[in-house]
Design an enzyme around this catalytic site. Structure first.
Site, mmCIF file in Angstrom:
data_model
loop_
_atom_site.group_PDB
_atom_site.id
_atom_site.type_symbol
_atom_site.label_atom_id
_atom_site.label_comp_id
_atom_site.label_asym_id
_atom_site.label_seq_id
_atom_site.Cartn_x
_atom_site.Cartn_y
_atom_site.Cartn_z
ATOM 1 C CG ASP A 177 0.624 71.332 -6.969
ATOM 2 O OD1 ASP A 177 0.593 70.144 -6.602
ATOM 3 O OD2 ASP A 177 1.179 71.702 -8.024
ATOM 4 C CG ASP A 201 -0.411 67.103 -7.718
ATOM 5 O OD1 ASP A 201 -0.393 65.867 -7.607
ATOM 6 O OD2 ASP A 201 0.532 67.738 -8.215
ATOM 7 C CG ASP A 202 2.213 67.440 -4.653
ATOM 8 O OD1 ASP A 202 2.087 66.330 -4.108
ATOM 9 O OD2 ASP A 202 2.711 67.586 -5.790
ATOM 10 C CG ASP A 205 4.864 70.755 -7.759
ATOM 11 O OD1 ASP A 205 6.039 70.403 -7.524
ATOM 12 O OD2 ASP A 205 4.230 70.361 -8.747
ATOM 13 C CG ASN A 234 2.275 63.346 -7.336
ATOM 14 O OD1 ASN A 234 2.709 64.257 -8.006
ATOM 15 N ND2 ASN A 234 2.268 62.109 -7.778
ATOM 16 C CE LYS A 239 5.437 66.159 -5.864
ATOM 17 N NZ LYS A 239 4.617 65.693 -7.015
#
Length: 361
Positions: A177, A201-202, A205, A234, A239
């Site tokens: 992330d 990813d994000d 997180d 993701n 998140k």
């Protein structure tokens, strides 16, 4: 020959000096050191005491990690210089802590004005309390750019930092992330004016995080694009938890957009059941603007959305859908102009720092 009176006066002076030395604060013995290579940097950090200021005068190819276990130390860039600390030599390490670039286990430290890149794991990992990371860039690391975790990691402040193009090849992009405050981190951690983009990813997180986290003036966009990082996790924006996680998320003037790659959600509870307080937040050009329907309590004030296919709002939560096309275009233009400038600055080794973003009402 010394008289008895003179001897008493001498003893009195000695006693006074001893008391003054004992009363002196550690800061009065602080050192200011300027370094320009890895050996000097590691030596200075390893021997650092409270009040010491370590100034980095040039970019450094780091042959190993930097462990900041002391407290009250400042690690900063020399004025007029933007040092790049390159941790490529660490290699692709994803187990234990050996792959971390700068590993902060001490407290009340300050790191500012640096670019941290190509660590095998996190660019910076914080496990101490009260630390401040300011005006830094985290990029091309093998896991999250900057991660806060462990119960001892409380009341840390991350300000005006950019984290981008971090990607974990070992798990095919599932963990890297931009920023993370997760895995039972302590209370009171906050992100102010930070940006996360183009990570595998994000953007942010908070997996397994049951304590409060605060986000102010933070922006995230375009995560989870396999064409950029080679792998995609993701790819969501913020998140905010994981299954069963609790804790409060307070978000003010935060923006999530352009999550239409592997991810879909701008603001994502990720099955967390804590509480949220969102004020003046914005989600646009996402598949799902806000997915917060499972949180136990929610306050949403003046939150807006457009260009998204759906929302899942909590009880008591409401948003304004911006339907005016000209207003949508004006908001989109203002946000993307700032973010494009940030991207260009990062690639040119320029630290953007604080930005002021005034959006049309």
């Amino acid at each position: 020959m010394r008289t008895e009176r003179s001897m008493r006066n001498i003893m009195r002076v000695v006693v006074i000096l001893a008391v003054l030395l004992l009363a002196a604060s550690p800061a009065s013995f602080a050192k200011a050191t300027t370094v320009s290579d890895y050996t000097a940097l590691k030596t200075a950090v390893t021997s650092a005491k409270a009040g010491d200021v370590i100034t980095i005068g040039s970019s450094i190819a780091c042959s190993g990690q930097i462990v900041l276990s002391a407290s009250g130390v400042t690690l900063q860039a020399k004025s007029g210089v933007t040092p790049v600390l390159d941790f490529s030599a660490i290699g692709d390490k994803h187990t234990g802590t050996a792959g971390i670039g700068i590993y902060v286990t001490g407290s009340n430290n300050t790191i500012q004005g640096l670019i941290i890149q190509k660590a095998g794991d996190n660019g910076i990992k914080i496990e101490g309390a009260g630390n401040t990371i300011e005006n830094c860039i985290l990029r091309y690391n093998g896991d999250t750019g900057l991660q806060i975790s462990k119960s001892t990691a409380a009341n840390n402040t991350i300000k005006y930092c950019d984290s981008y193009r971090n990607c974990d090849t070992a798990t095919k992009g599932e963990n890297a992330d931009g920023f993370a405050c997760k895995l039972s981190a302590g209370k009171g951690n906050q992100f102010i004016g930070c940006r996360a983009f183009q990570n595998s990813d994000d953007g942010w997180d908070s997996y397994g995080m049951n304590n409060d986290v605060t986000y102010i003036d933070c922006i995230t966009w375009h995560n989870g694009d396999k064409s950029i990082t080679g792998y995609a996790g993701n790819g969501n924006g913020f998140k905010l938890g994981s299954k069963g996680s609790t804790g409060k998320r307070t978000m003010t003037r935060c923006i999530a957009f352009d999550t239409e790659y592997s991810g879909t959600k701008g603001f994502d509870q990720n099955n967390g059941v804590g509480s949220v307080i969102l004020t003046d937040c914005l989600s646009f050009d996402n598949v799902e603007g806000y997915q917060l329907d499972k949180v136990k309590s929610a306050v949403m004030k003046n939150c807006r959305e457009f260009g998204c296919q759906k929302n899942e709002l909590p009880n008591g939560g409401s948003i304004t859908i911006v339907t005016d096309k000209s207003k949508q275009a004006a908001i989109r233009k203002a946000v993307k102009a700032v973010c494009s400038k940030i991207e260009a600055n990062c690639e040119a080794d320029i630290i953007t720092g604080q930005v002021n973003l005034d959006l049309p009402n």
